[in-house]
Write a protein that holds these residues in place. Structure first.
Motif, PDB file in Angstrom:
ATOM      1  N   SER A  96      15.278 -51.226   9.363  1.00  0.00           N
ATOM      2  CA  SER A  96      15.206 -49.790   9.608  1.00  0.00           C
ATOM      3  C   SER A  96      15.005 -49.034   8.295  1.00  0.00           C
ATOM      4  CB  SER A  96      16.489 -49.314  10.289  1.00  0.00           C
ATOM      5  OG  SER A  96      16.654 -49.961  11.524  1.00  0.00           O
ATOM      6  N   THR A  97      14.377 -47.880   8.396  1.00  0.00           N
ATOM      7  CA  THR A  97      14.067 -47.068   7.232  1.00  0.00           C
ATOM      8  C   THR A  97      14.783 -45.724   7.334  1.00  0.00           C
ATOM      9  OG1 THR A  97      11.884 -48.081   7.008  1.00  0.00           O
ATOM     10  CG2 THR A  97      12.215 -45.975   5.921  1.00  0.00           C
ATOM     11  N   LEU A  98      15.513 -45.369   6.285  1.00  0.00           N
ATOM     12  CA  LEU A  98      16.138 -44.054   6.186  1.00  0.00           C
ATOM     13  C   LEU A  98      15.154 -43.120   5.495  1.00  0.00           C
ATOM     14  CD1 LEU A  98      18.642 -42.217   6.484  1.00  0.00           C
ATOM     15  CD2 LEU A  98      19.374 -43.021   4.235  1.00  0.00           C
ATOM     16  N   GLU A  99      14.791 -42.054   6.189  1.00  0.00           N
ATOM     17  CA  GLU A  99      13.717 -41.188   5.704  1.00  0.00           C
ATOM     18  C   GLU A  99      14.145 -39.728   5.734  1.00  0.00           C
ATOM     19  OE1 GLU A  99       9.095 -40.117   6.946  1.00  0.00           O
ATOM     20  OE2 GLU A  99       9.917 -42.128   7.331  1.00  0.00           O
ATOM     21  N   GLY A 100      13.880 -39.037   4.655  1.00  0.00           N
ATOM     22  CA  GLY A 100      14.105 -37.604   4.567  1.00  0.00           C
ATOM     23  C   GLY A 100      12.783 -36.889   4.335  1.00  0.00           C
ATOM     24  N   THR A 101      12.549 -35.811   5.078  1.00  0.00           N
ATOM     25  CA  THR A 101      11.258 -35.124   5.038  1.00  0.00           C
ATOM     26  C   THR A 101      11.458 -33.624   4.916  1.00  0.00           C
ATOM     27  OG1 THR A 101      10.297 -36.825   6.470  1.00  0.00           O
ATOM     28  CG2 THR A 101       9.067 -34.789   6.225  1.00  0.00           C
ATOM     29  N   LEU A 102      10.635 -32.998   4.095  1.00  0.00           N
ATOM     30  CA  LEU A 102      10.597 -31.546   3.958  1.00  0.00           C
ATOM     31  C   LEU A 102       9.221 -31.078   4.406  1.00  0.00           C
ATOM     32  CD1 LEU A 102      12.318 -29.147   2.973  1.00  0.00           C
ATOM     33  CD2 LEU A 102      11.171 -29.354   0.761  1.00  0.00           C
ATOM     34  N   LYS A 103       9.170 -30.188   5.431  1.00  0.00           N
ATOM     35  CA  LYS A 103       7.917 -29.746   6.015  1.00  0.00           C
ATOM     36  C   LYS A 103       7.714 -28.247   5.812  1.00  0.00           C
ATOM     37  CE  LYS A 103       8.058 -33.197   9.751  1.00  0.00           C
ATOM     38  NZ  LYS A 103       8.004 -33.393  11.226  1.00  0.00           N
ATOM     39  N   TYR A 104       6.479 -27.870   5.606  1.00  0.00           N
ATOM     40  CA  TYR A 104       6.102 -26.459   5.563  1.00  0.00           C
ATOM     41  C   TYR A 104       4.977 -26.253   6.559  1.00  0.00           C
ATOM     42  CZ  TYR A 104       5.731 -21.778   3.637  1.00  0.00           C
ATOM     43  OH  TYR A 104       5.764 -20.420   3.485  1.00  0.00           O
ATOM     44  N   LYS A 105       5.167 -25.312   7.493  1.00  0.00           N
ATOM     45  CA  LYS A 105       4.282 -25.173   8.638  1.00  0.00           C
ATOM     46  C   LYS A 105       3.298 -24.009   8.483  1.00  0.00           C
ATOM     47  CE  LYS A 105       8.155 -26.524  11.628  1.00  0.00           C
ATOM     48  NZ  LYS A 105       8.971 -26.107  12.804  1.00  0.00           N
TER      49      LYS A 105
END
Length: 524
Positions: free
Chosen positions: A169-178
């Motif tokens: 499994s992969t622990l992933e953090g994401t920051l998005k700008y829409k």
């Protein structure tokens, strides 16, 4: 001058006449009130009658919708509420509304359009209203699409994910700008780390509609690093980008270009690993076909799923370009049993990788593209190819080769320095999982349930002329297998399994062990 008597008599007469007028006024007022009351009663009756007629009309209308096909034509689609989002984007997503020819089709198209607009993740709410068309055009309707753009274009996410190319499994953090430019564009940057010491930094953009294309376009640049010294005596580092060319519900086509480097800081790699150290160019086209009708990806109790992934490497005209063909198949089936929400999940997956080009039969397949079985994933949630096997550690079975000895330590020259796990060109894995609810309402309400499972699989070498000695009987006889029982605890981020695994069959160099294991998984 008039006489006082005359004046008085006149006043009396006028007073008398005034009294008569007042009495007439009172009588007229009473008549008016009675008439008003009658009119109010008539109005109430008319209002109730109108309500009843309107109710009957609606009932008749909905009855006709259920039983008849009512023709209609969409005259206009009116878009409201978008201040930043381009009209062209919303018009492209709502184009199917004008194709509706009946009321039923219009309702279905409106529901579909609402779902697709919400899926863009740039609107806080979407409201679709159906209105009558112009009076001079009977049988027409206007559709009003009212959107509310998101107030906060910045979004942060964290989660646990499964990817078909890794065995953990992969622990992933994401920051998005829409929606920076109003085209529904979604920009993001992410950091990911998994249990197999693989880290990734990436940034990308998602365009739902680009230059009138019918499918979304994605582009992503990435930097990956993976430490495989413990299992295979090499470190991998890749820098490149991925371009999504075509993507629908069932089909996905992507192009990958990356500059990849394999190194051995320990200087103890086996000869098979040392031959692949250095720089390579990965230029590949990857096509995925997927059907998933299961009712849940985390705990399926009915339905089936099928995934086929084809990858062709070596599309760049460069001598260092890796040339290979890779095919994966995965088939799942969930059968409900009818008690305690029990279900039997069955799955079988296979994969093969082979080089192509001049002298391909004597060439090895690229080491990172080979198949490795094992890891801490649950096969129930891992959809995409043969990767998982309960009870075996990451890259814990298959062909191995002895690592070389370092002459700098002659005192230990007779000591075994370990073995490199080389993976296989052919992989086959299968599992069976029986899940059931506990007889506890509290546990059932939380989704906590039990399962009994069994799994088996094997990997083998086909390249470098090894296919000449391949035997299907020997391949099936050398299957590794395991069984066990456990408790499944679902969370908002992932599925956690507390299992006891018992190794039924393994071989000398396999890294499998009976005992308690914890697995984490999320939908692939």
């Amino acid at each position: 001058m008039p006489k006082p008597e005359d004046d008085l008599s006149d006043r009396v007469v006028r007073n008398y006449n005034n009294d008569e007028e007042e009495e007439d006024l009172y009588e007229q007022t009473d008549d008016i009130e009675e008439e008003d009351a009658e009119e109010d009663e008539d109005e109430d009756e008319d209002l109730e009658s109108q309500k009843a007629k309107l109710r009957n009309r609606f009932q008749n209308f909905f009855r006709r919708i259920q039983n008849e096909s009512l023709p209609i034509r969409v005259h206009d689609v009116v878009i409201k509420g978008n201040t930043k989002t381009k009209d062209s984007l919303i018009e492209a997503e709502t184009a199917s509304l004008k194709d509706a020819s009946t009321i039923q089709e219009l309702f279905a198209a409106s529901n579909d359009v609402n779902f697709r607009l919400q899926a863009l993740e740039i609107f806080d709410s979407v409201k679709i209203t159906l209105d009558s068309g112009p009076p001079e055009l009977p049988g027409t309707a206007n559709v009003i699409v009212d959107v509310v753009e998101t107030r906060s274009p910045l979004l942060g996410e964290i989660g646990v994910f499964n990817k078909g190319e890794v065995s953990s499994s992969t622990l992933e953090g994401t920051l998005k700008y829409k929606n920076i430019f109003g085209y529904g564009d979604l920009w993001d940057g992410s950091l990911a780390y998994d249990y197999d010491h693989k880290a990734e930094v990436s940034a990308g953009v998602f365009l739902p509609r680009f230059k009138g294309l019918l499918t979304p376009v994605t582009a992503r640049i990435f930097l990956q690093s993976q430490d495989c010294l413990k299992f295979s005596s090499f470190k991998e580092r890749s820098l490149g980008f991925c371009l999504g060319l075509f993507s629908t519900r069932n089909h996905d086509l992507a192009y990958n270009l990356a500059w990849r480097t394999l190194t051995d800081p320990s200087r103890m790699a086996s000869s098979s690993v040392r031959r692949q150290l250095g720089h390579d160019l990965l230029s590949s086209l990857k096509y995925t076909f997927k059907i998933d009708s299961r009712n849940s990806p985390l705990r399926p109790t009915r339905g089936f799923a099928f995934v086929s992934t084809t990858q062709v490497g070596g599309l760049a005209p460069d001598s260092r370009s890796l040339r290979f063909l890779r095919q994966e198949l995965d088939l799942r089936c969930a059968i409900p049993l009818g008690f305690y929400r029990s279900a039997l999940n069955l799955g079988i997956s296979a994969g093969v990788v082979f080089p192509w080009g001049s002298g391909f039969s004597s060439m090895p397949s690229p080491l990172p593209e080979r198949f490795f079985l094992g890891g801490n994933l649950s096969p129930v949630c891992t959809l995409g190819g043969p990767t998982s096997l309960w009870g075996f550690r990451t890259k814990g079975l298959g062909p191995t080769e002895l690592r070389r000895q370092l002459r700098s330590n002659p005192a230990n020259e007779n000591t075994d320095s370990g073995r490199d796990y080389l993976g296989g060109d052919l992989a086959l894995a299968a599992f069976a999982d029986f899940s059931f609810d506990f007889p506890s309402k509290w546990l059932s309400a939380k989704g906590i349930h039990g399962h009994v499972f069994a799994s088996a699989g094997n990997v083998d070498k086909l390249t470098e002329n090894a296919y000449r000695n391949f035997s299907l009987r020997k391949f099936t006889e050398s299957f590794r297998s395991s069984a066990g029982v456990g408790v499944v605890i679902p969370t908002n981020l992932f599925r956690m399994e507390l299992n006891y695994c018992y190794i039924l069959k393994k071989f000398g160099e396999d890294r499998g062990k009976s005992g308690f294991r914890v697995s984490f998984a999320s939908p692939s």
